[in-house]
Scaffold this motif. Structure first.
Motif, short mmCIF file in Angstrom:
data_model
loop_
_atom_site.label_atom_id
_atom_site.label_comp_id
_atom_site.label_asym_id
_atom_site.label_seq_id
_atom_site.Cartn_x
_atom_site.Cartn_y
_atom_site.Cartn_z
N ALA A 1 7.69 16.76 8.52
CA ALA A 1 7.17 17.22 7.23
C ALA A 1 7.41 16.21 6.11
O ALA A 1 6.65 16.15 5.15
N ARG A 2 8.43 15.40 6.23
CA ARG A 2 8.75 14.42 5.17
C ARG A 2 7.89 13.16 5.24
O ARG A 2 7.93 12.32 4.34
N PHE A 3 7.12 13.01 6.31
CA PHE A 3 6.32 11.80 6.52
C PHE A 3 4.84 12.03 6.25
O PHE A 3 4.32 13.11 6.49
N ASP A 4 4.17 10.98 5.79
CA ASP A 4 2.71 11.01 5.75
C ASP A 4 2.11 9.73 6.33
O ASP A 4 0.92 9.63 6.54
N THR A 5 2.96 8.72 6.61
CA THR A 5 2.48 7.43 7.07
C THR A 5 3.17 7.01 8.37
O THR A 5 4.40 7.04 8.45
N LEU A 6 2.37 6.60 9.33
CA LEU A 6 2.86 6.02 10.57
C LEU A 6 2.27 4.63 10.71
O LEU A 6 1.06 4.46 10.65
N VAL A 7 3.15 3.64 10.88
CA VAL A 7 2.71 2.27 11.13
C VAL A 7 3.25 1.87 12.50
O VAL A 7 4.45 1.97 12.75
N VAL A 8 2.35 1.44 13.37
CA VAL A 8 2.76 0.90 14.66
C VAL A 8 2.47 -0.59 14.63
O VAL A 8 1.31 -1.01 14.61
N ASP A 9 3.55 -1.37 14.56
CA ASP A 9 3.42 -2.82 14.54
C ASP A 9 3.47 -3.32 15.98
O ASP A 9 4.18 -2.76 16.81
N GLU A 10 2.73 -4.37 16.25
CA GLU A 10 2.58 -4.88 17.62
C GLU A 10 2.09 -3.74 18.52
O GLU A 10 2.73 -3.34 19.49
N SER A 11 0.94 -3.24 18.17
CA SER A 11 0.37 -2.06 18.83
C SER A 11 0.07 -2.27 20.31
O SER A 11 -0.15 -1.30 21.03
N ASP B 1 0.84 -1.20 0.00
CA ASP B 1 0.00 0.00 0.00
C ASP B 1 0.87 1.25 0.00
O ASP B 1 0.63 2.18 -0.77
N PHE B 2 1.90 1.25 0.84
CA PHE B 2 2.80 2.40 0.88
C PHE B 2 3.54 2.56 -0.45
O PHE B 2 3.67 3.68 -0.96
N ALA B 3 4.02 1.46 -1.01
CA ALA B 3 4.74 1.52 -2.29
C ALA B 3 3.88 2.16 -3.37
O ALA B 3 4.36 2.98 -4.17
N ALA C 1 19.61 9.95 7.19
CA ALA C 1 19.83 9.25 5.93
C ALA C 1 18.65 9.48 4.98
O ALA C 1 17.53 9.75 5.40
N ASP C 2 18.94 9.37 3.69
CA ASP C 2 17.91 9.49 2.67
C ASP C 2 17.23 8.13 2.52
O ASP C 2 17.88 7.15 2.14
N ALA C 3 15.97 8.06 2.84
CA ALA C 3 15.24 6.79 2.77
C ALA C 3 13.77 7.06 2.47
O ALA C 3 13.29 8.19 2.59
N ASP C 4 13.07 6.01 2.09
CA ASP C 4 11.63 6.07 1.90
C ASP C 4 10.91 5.65 3.18
O ASP C 4 9.85 6.17 3.51
N LYS D 1 4.85 5.81 -5.16
CA LYS D 1 4.97 5.98 -6.61
C LYS D 1 4.25 7.23 -7.09
O LYS D 1 4.63 7.85 -8.07
N LYS D 2 3.18 7.56 -6.38
CA LYS D 2 2.38 8.74 -6.74
C LYS D 2 2.84 9.97 -5.97
O LYS D 2 2.06 10.88 -5.71
N LYS D 3 4.10 9.98 -5.59
CA LYS D 3 4.74 11.11 -4.90
C LYS D 3 4.30 11.28 -3.45
O LYS D 3 4.31 12.37 -2.91
N GLY D 4 3.90 10.18 -2.83
CA GLY D 4 3.60 10.22 -1.40
C GLY D 4 4.86 10.46 -0.60
O GLY D 4 5.98 10.32 -1.10
N LYS D 5 4.67 10.80 0.63
CA LYS D 5 5.81 11.08 1.51
C LYS D 5 6.34 9.79 2.13
O LYS D 5 5.92 8.70 1.78
N CYS D 6 7.25 9.93 3.08
CA CYS D 6 7.92 8.78 3.71
C CYS D 6 7.03 8.10 4.75
O CYS D 6 6.04 8.67 5.20
#
Length: 167
Positions: A113-123, A37-39, A89-92, A43-48
């Protein structure tokens, strides 16, 4: 890899909902679904994306799965000893452990500002509203358009533990 039927359903649902708590059973591909989903959004210029997970899952689940399913995405893994450098570091996708939430909560708004997605695994690591990491995540969550919780074992002591994770 071709999606399994339940993964296709999950991916369609994620496209419509920016905030999701995925409590699918262990081993059903929650990580894969989030990566794909993030990928698509990236691709559509989403943030990190920022991933908060158990220390044992940073490499073995997240980094390995990203390399397997979306090798074009760059990752940076932040442990306590390399946190500043990892986030510089430069990363996605930036992957760190739950305890880093306290460090993140001290960062200025501009940091996010560079982020638009937060995933909390094992919430379940955030199940109690008085814990330092829960309070820290509550401070930063507002900076993310897409908020995702994952837990294959959402066992709680009561409805309040689930409520705080949803919050």
């Amino acid at each position: 890899m071709t999606d399994l039927a339940h993964q296709t359903i999950s991916r369609r649902f994620l496209k419509k909902q920016p905030r999701v708590f995925d409590m699918s059973d262990c081993g059903t591909g929650k990580t894969y679904v989030e990566i794909m989903d993030f990928a698509d959004r990236r691709k559509k210029k989403g943030k990190c994306m920022l991933v908060l997970a158990c220390k044992s899952l940073l490499r073995s689940a997240w980094d390995d799965d990203i390399k397997k399913f979306a090798p074009h995405l760059k990752t940076s893994i932040a442990y306590a000893v390399n946190r500043e450098a990892a986030f510089a570091a430069d990363a996605d996708i930036y992957i760190t452990n739950h305890d880093a939430a306290k460090w993140l909560a001290e960062k200025p708004k501009a940091f996010f500002a560079r982020f638009d997605t937060l995933v909390v695994d094992e919430s379940t690591a955030l199940k109690h509203h008085t814990s330092q990491r829960s309070r820290a995540v509550a401070k930063i969550v507002k900076y993310f358009e897409y908020r995702r919780l994952l837990s294959g074992t959402p066992h709680t002591n009561g409805i309040c533990d689930l409520w705080h994770q949803f919050f």
